[in-house]
Write a protein that holds these residues in place. Structure first.
Motif, PDB file in Angstrom:
ATOM      1  N   PRO A   1       0.829  -1.216   0.000  1.00 39.91           N
ATOM      2  CA  PRO A   1       0.000   0.000   0.000  1.00 39.91           C
ATOM      3  C   PRO A   1       0.864   1.266   0.000  1.00 39.91           C
ATOM      4  CG  PRO A   1       0.058  -0.957   2.190  1.00 39.91           C
ATOM      5  CD  PRO A   1       0.831  -1.893   1.302  1.00 39.91           C
ATOM      6  N   LYS A   2       1.604   1.445  -1.085  1.00 43.11           N
ATOM      7  CA  LYS A   2       2.507   2.587  -1.223  1.00 43.11           C
ATOM      8  C   LYS A   2       2.415   3.132  -2.642  1.00 43.11           C
ATOM      9  CE  LYS A   2       5.972   0.473   1.854  1.00 43.11           C
ATOM     10  NZ  LYS A   2       7.400   0.064   1.973  1.00 43.11           N
ATOM     11  N   LEU A   3       2.565   4.428  -2.779  1.00 44.01           N
ATOM     12  CA  LEU A   3       2.653   5.030  -4.106  1.00 44.01           C
ATOM     13  C   LEU A   3       4.123   5.012  -4.520  1.00 44.01           C
ATOM     14  CD1 LEU A   3       0.114   6.609  -2.554  1.00 44.01           C
ATOM     15  CD2 LEU A   3       0.030   7.728  -4.786  1.00 44.01           C
ATOM     16  N   ASN A   4       4.604   3.828  -4.861  1.00 42.26           N
ATOM     17  CA  ASN A   4       6.033   3.642  -5.116  1.00 42.26           C
ATOM     18  C   ASN A   4       6.337   3.128  -6.520  1.00 42.26           C
ATOM     19  OD1 ASN A   4       5.105   1.040  -4.907  1.00 42.26           O
ATOM     20  ND2 ASN A   4       6.529   0.396  -3.316  1.00 42.26           N
ATOM     21  N   LEU A   5       5.339   3.153  -7.411  1.00 39.17           N
ATOM     22  CA  LEU A   5       5.499   2.705  -8.799  1.00 39.17           C
ATOM     23  C   LEU A   5       5.942   1.248  -8.883  1.00 39.17           C
ATOM     24  CD1 LEU A   5       7.022   5.866 -10.530  1.00 39.17           C
ATOM     25  CD2 LEU A   5       4.676   5.057 -10.594  1.00 39.17           C
ATOM     26  N   GLU A   6       5.507   0.433  -7.930  1.00 39.30           N
ATOM     27  CA  GLU A   6       5.765  -1.000  -8.011  1.00 39.30           C
ATOM     28  C   GLU A   6       5.182  -1.585  -9.294  1.00 39.30           C
ATOM     29  OE1 GLU A   6       4.560  -5.108  -5.627  1.00 39.30           O
ATOM     30  OE2 GLU A   6       4.258  -3.167  -4.645  1.00 39.30           O
ATOM     31  N   MET A   7       4.065  -0.990  -9.764  1.00 43.60           N
ATOM     32  CA  MET A   7       3.435  -1.464 -11.006  1.00 43.60           C
ATOM     33  C   MET A   7       4.370  -1.288 -12.194  1.00 43.60           C
ATOM     34  SD  MET A   7       0.950   1.695 -11.981  1.00 43.60           S
ATOM     35  CE  MET A   7       1.617   3.369 -12.036  1.00 43.60           C
ATOM     36  N   LEU A   8       5.354  -0.408 -12.056  1.00 45.89           N
ATOM     37  CA  LEU A   8       6.309  -0.140 -13.132  1.00 45.89           C
ATOM     38  C   LEU A   8       7.569  -0.981 -12.956  1.00 45.89           C
ATOM     39  CD1 LEU A   8       5.625   2.237 -15.148  1.00 45.89           C
ATOM     40  CD2 LEU A   8       7.513   3.469 -14.060  1.00 45.89           C
ATOM     41  N   TYR A   9       8.129  -0.919 -11.764  1.00 45.27           N
ATOM     42  CA  TYR A   9       9.460  -1.462 -11.533  1.00 45.27           C
ATOM     43  C   TYR A   9       9.463  -2.937 -11.143  1.00 45.27           C
ATOM     44  CZ  TYR A   9      11.158   3.343 -11.675  1.00 45.27           C
ATOM     45  OH  TYR A   9      11.469   4.608 -12.069  1.00 45.27           O
ATOM     46  N   SER A  10       8.342  -3.442 -10.632  1.00 45.51           N
ATOM     47  CA  SER A  10       8.280  -4.815 -10.148  1.00 45.51           C
ATOM     48  C   SER A  10       9.471  -5.062  -9.213  1.00 45.51           C
ATOM     49  CB  SER A  10       8.238  -5.792 -11.318  1.00 45.51           C
ATOM     50  OG  SER A  10       7.917  -7.089 -10.889  1.00 45.51           O
TER      51      SER A  10
ATOM     52  N   LEU B   1      -0.087   5.657 -20.832  1.00 40.90           N
ATOM     53  CA  LEU B   1       0.464   6.307 -19.649  1.00 40.90           C
ATOM     54  C   LEU B   1       1.593   5.477 -19.044  1.00 40.90           C
ATOM     55  CD1 LEU B   1      -2.736   7.706 -17.903  1.00 40.90           C
ATOM     56  CD2 LEU B   1      -0.870   9.012 -18.941  1.00 40.90           C
ATOM     57  N   HIS B   2       1.434   4.167 -19.034  1.00 45.33           N
ATOM     58  CA  HIS B   2       2.497   3.291 -18.536  1.00 45.33           C
ATOM     59  C   HIS B   2       3.772   3.486 -19.360  1.00 45.33           C
ATOM     60  CE1 HIS B   2       3.733  -0.494 -16.406  1.00 45.33           C
ATOM     61  NE2 HIS B   2       4.566  -0.549 -17.427  1.00 45.33           N
ATOM     62  N   ILE B   3       3.629   3.530 -20.680  1.00 44.39           N
ATOM     63  CA  ILE B   3       4.785   3.730 -21.550  1.00 44.39           C
ATOM     64  C   ILE B   3       5.414   5.096 -21.296  1.00 44.39           C
ATOM     65  CG2 ILE B   3       5.507   3.995 -23.961  1.00 44.39           C
ATOM     66  CD1 ILE B   3       3.284   1.923 -24.640  1.00 44.39           C
ATOM     67  N   ALA B   4       4.589   6.108 -21.077  1.00 42.97           N
ATOM     68  CA  ALA B   4       5.122   7.446 -20.793  1.00 42.97           C
ATOM     69  C   ALA B   4       5.978   7.433 -19.536  1.00 42.97           C
ATOM     70  CB  ALA B   4       3.973   8.444 -20.643  1.00 42.97           C
ATOM     71  N   LEU B   5       5.564   6.675 -18.518  1.00 43.94           N
ATOM     72  CA  LEU B   5       6.365   6.568 -17.304  1.00 43.94           C
ATOM     73  C   LEU B   5       7.666   5.807 -17.551  1.00 43.94           C
ATOM     74  CD1 LEU B   5       3.538   5.826 -14.706  1.00 43.94           C
ATOM     75  CD2 LEU B   5       4.836   7.949 -14.954  1.00 43.94           C
ATOM     76  N   LEU B   6       7.596   4.738 -18.350  1.00 45.05           N
ATOM     77  CA  LEU B   6       8.818   4.018 -18.704  1.00 45.05           C
ATOM     78  C   LEU B   6       9.801   4.935 -19.417  1.00 45.05           C
ATOM     79  CD1 LEU B   6       7.379   0.637 -20.115  1.00 45.05           C
ATOM     80  CD2 LEU B   6       8.114   1.133 -17.781  1.00 45.05           C
TER      81      LEU B   6
ATOM     82  N   VAL C   1       1.598 -11.073 -25.566  1.00 42.24           N
ATOM     83  CA  VAL C   1       1.350 -10.741 -24.167  1.00 42.24           C
ATOM     84  C   VAL C   1       2.399  -9.744 -23.684  1.00 42.24           C
ATOM     85  CG1 VAL C   1       1.185 -11.655 -21.820  1.00 42.24           C
ATOM     86  CG2 VAL C   1       0.284 -12.984 -23.742  1.00 42.24           C
ATOM     87  N   ALA C   2       1.949  -8.694 -23.025  1.00 40.38           N
ATOM     88  CA  ALA C   2       2.865  -7.639 -22.587  1.00 40.38           C
ATOM     89  C   ALA C   2       3.811  -8.124 -21.505  1.00 40.38           C
ATOM     90  CB  ALA C   2       2.071  -6.448 -22.071  1.00 40.38           C
ATOM     91  N   LEU C   3       5.090  -7.790 -21.643  1.00 42.88           N
ATOM     92  CA  LEU C   3       6.061  -7.957 -20.570  1.00 42.88           C
ATOM     93  C   LEU C   3       6.044  -6.644 -19.790  1.00 42.88           C
ATOM     94  CD1 LEU C   3       8.936  -9.702 -22.557  1.00 42.88           C
ATOM     95  CD2 LEU C   3       7.010 -10.731 -21.330  1.00 42.88           C
ATOM     96  N   ILE C   4       5.292  -6.636 -18.697  1.00 43.64           N
ATOM     97  CA  ILE C   4       4.928  -5.384 -18.041  1.00 43.64           C
ATOM     98  C   ILE C   4       4.814  -5.624 -16.544  1.00 43.64           C
ATOM     99  CG2 ILE C   4       2.439  -5.810 -18.281  1.00 43.64           C
ATOM    100  CD1 ILE C   4       2.076  -2.856 -19.023  1.00 43.64           C
ATOM    101  N   GLY C   5       5.071  -4.591 -15.758  1.00 41.89           N
ATOM    102  CA  GLY C   5       5.042  -4.734 -14.308  1.00 41.89           C
ATOM    103  C   GLY C   5       3.674  -5.025 -13.745  1.00 41.89           C
ATOM    104  N   ASP C   6       2.610  -4.601 -14.423  1.00 46.06           N
ATOM    105  CA  ASP C   6       1.241  -4.890 -13.994  1.00 46.06           C
ATOM    106  C   ASP C   6       0.399  -5.139 -15.232  1.00 46.06           C
ATOM    107  OD1 ASP C   6      -1.444  -4.850 -13.105  1.00 46.06           O
ATOM    108  OD2 ASP C   6      -0.895  -3.622 -11.388  1.00 46.06           O
ATOM    109  N   PRO C   7      -0.053  -6.367 -15.458  1.00 46.47           N
ATOM    110  CA  PRO C   7      -0.818  -6.673 -16.677  1.00 46.47           C
ATOM    111  C   PRO C   7      -2.074  -5.823 -16.825  1.00 46.47           C
ATOM    112  CG  PRO C   7      -0.163  -8.695 -15.559  1.00 46.47           C
ATOM    113  CD  PRO C   7       0.173  -7.566 -14.631  1.00 46.47           C
ATOM    114  N   ARG C   8      -2.611  -5.297 -15.726  1.00 47.10           N
ATOM    115  CA  ARG C   8      -3.810  -4.460 -15.819  1.00 47.10           C
ATOM    116  C   ARG C   8      -3.552  -3.182 -16.608  1.00 47.10           C
ATOM    117  NH1 ARG C   8      -5.143  -3.884  -9.591  1.00 47.10           N
ATOM    118  NH2 ARG C   8      -2.878  -3.581  -9.650  1.00 47.10           N
TER     119      ARG C   8
END
Length: 484
Positions: free
Chosen positions: A138-147, A198-203, A181-188
């Motif tokens: 439960p953190k705004l730490n971009l875990e969805m990006l960095y895994s 937006l995910h790509i923009a962050l990458l 299939v996307a190789l991505i930190g969060d499939p959602r």
């Protein structure tokens, strides 16, 4: 701001801030460059995540569950029900359905939700709310990006330069396997074109920050950690100073920053996700999805679903120009989000199977039905009960425009409150209080967020105006790269 300044500012230079916590790090050869430091010494270590999964909790534990007949909830949310915007669309002047803010903001809100929550329990069927688990920290730490970073999730990173994310061949898509299939930190984040873009923009923003740090002479072994915390803190800043003021109002944001949360203020390291937030208030964005979108200047307009559903490669002629959904410098104003009024666009009332999967009941294809049932399943209180607890005058029967015998489901109440107390542009007293306190409270409970470590920190990436904002981050991510 020069690259040298970026390297020397504390918010962009996390290793020095953590020198007391780690004594040294062993560099690892990987590809043609030195990899980032071992993830066990990273600022966002896997060991710091909850054991098992993080619990959900309650923001207002003293309030009784509402409890509504599921059949009533399904009638409200299906095609032709009170939550179906198509019913009123023919009689509504199209310009009256536009909100003040740009159309991209609810999708940014969706990414925030993906960053802090991942609940995989079913909609219905004997779910014990106390047993729910959050698969995200439960953190705004971009875990969805960095895994797990270049060491733990190497498939996300460039083997020749593991401090950077690996993108698709022309940089306009994420990398995908042979089946698409996307190789991505969060499939959602691959569920539709807006989340993916937006995910790509962050990458891309992370990769550009890596370039800037190298220009400033930062050693390769420190690059990844510095880039990660730089992007994360700027993202957190945007949430507090750009996203939240648009959604709940500057006055409430400043009050929560100054006084702390009245109803949600977990101690450091003990954050949780309130069900009132996850299953009601932060689902507000479903009501801001437009009926149709234009992806590029002069292009045709299409609905979100099924036309822009994801889970596959993005064709070069089907990409989103972010200037169509965010107000970016040098571009005309973007499309606006739909007004908040308790109604959802037709594409959300009939979700495609790629999004819902196979369902036993046709009503479950409606996102409104799923939102209403979710709140009932997790035993949320009524909107009126929360309003009274917060000292806010509850909405009248006329404002609700629907007879709820026992009280109004919290999710629907928050949308109608936004219509009547926020002019359809922002959340009202109940929704705004929940969202502001939770997002700011999560950051304050995170010992490595900027609000915890350096609450007076200021962004140091380039900004077109007096304060860094979402437009600057998107410009950084797609600097010189055509998006359509």
């Amino acid at each position: 701001m020069t690259a040298g300044h970026l390297a020397n500012l504390p918010g962009a230079c996390p290793v020095s801030a953590y020198a007391r916590q780690v004594s040294s790090a062993q560099a690892h050869p990987h590809g043609s460059r030195v990899a980032a430091r071992d993830h066990c010494l990273s600022l966002a270590r896997a060991v710091d995540r909850p054991t098992g999964a993080a619990r959900y909790g309650r923001m207002f534990p003293g309030l009784a569950p509402l409890g509504t007949d599921p059949q009533l909830l399904m009638r409200a949310g299906v095609d032709g029900g009170i939550c179906d915007a198509a019913v009123a669309l023919d009689s509504l002047d199209p310009s009256r359905d536009d909100a003040t803010e740009a159309a991209g903001w609810p999708f940014f809100g969706q990414l925030i939700a993906h960053d802090i929550t991942a609940d995989r329990s079913p909609i219905m069927g004997g779910v014990d709310p106390e047993a729910l688990r959050n698969a995200r920290a439960p953190k705004l730490n971009l875990e969805m990006l960095y895994s797990d970073g270049p060491i733990g999730s190497p498939y996300l990173y460039d083997i020749a330069d593991p401090a950077k994310f690996l993108l698709g061949p022309d940089g306009g898509d994420v990398q995908r396997n042979v089946q698409g299939v996307a190789l991505i930190g969060d499939p959602r984040n691959d569920s539709h074109l807006f989340a993916l873009t937006l995910h790509i923009a962050l990458l891309r923003a992370h990769n550009r920050i890596v370039d800037r740090l190298r220009e400033a002479g930062v050693p390769d072994r420190d690059i990844f950690d510095k880039a990660r915390i730089t992007l994360t803190w700027h993202y957190q800043w945007i949430v507090v100073h750009d996203f939240l003021p648009r959604l709940v109002g500057t006055e409430l944001v400043e009050q929560v920053l100054a006084e702390g949360g009245r109803w949600f203020a977990p101690p450091a390291g003990q954050a949780y996700i309130p069900l009132e937030f996850a299953d009601a208030a932060f689902r507000y964005g479903h009501g801001q999805i437009r009926h149709t979108y234009q992806l590029a200047d002069g292009g045709s307009t299409v609905p979100l679903f099924p036309d822009l559903v994801g889970f596959g490669p993005v064709a070069a002629d089907r990409r989103l120009d972010l200037a169509q959904v965010f107000d970016l410098p040098g571009h005309p104003p973007a499309q606006r989000a739909k007004r908040l009024d308790g109604r959802l666009a037709a594409s959300l009332i009939g979700l495609p199977e790629q999004v819902t999967g196979a369902v036993d009941t046709e009503a479950y294809r409606s996102l409104a039905v799923r939102d209403l049932l979710r709140g009932d399943t997790t035993a949320l209180p009524s909107g009126e009960a929360v309003a009274r607890l917060l000292g806010s005058e509850p909405l009248s029967a006329g404002e609700l425009a629907q007879d709820w015998p026992q009280g109004t489901p919290l999710w629907f109440y928050i949308l109608k409150e936004a219509e009547h107390r926020g002019d359809g542009d922002r959340l009202g007293p109940v929704g705004g209080r929940i969202v502001a306190e939770v997002l700011i409270g999560l950051m304050r409970a995170d010992t490595v967020s900027y609000l915890s470590l350096e609450p007076d920190w200021q962004p140091n990436l380039p900004a077109a105006g007096p304060s860094f904002g979402m437009a600057d981050l998107l410009t950084l991510g797609f600097d010189g790269v055509p998006t359509a």
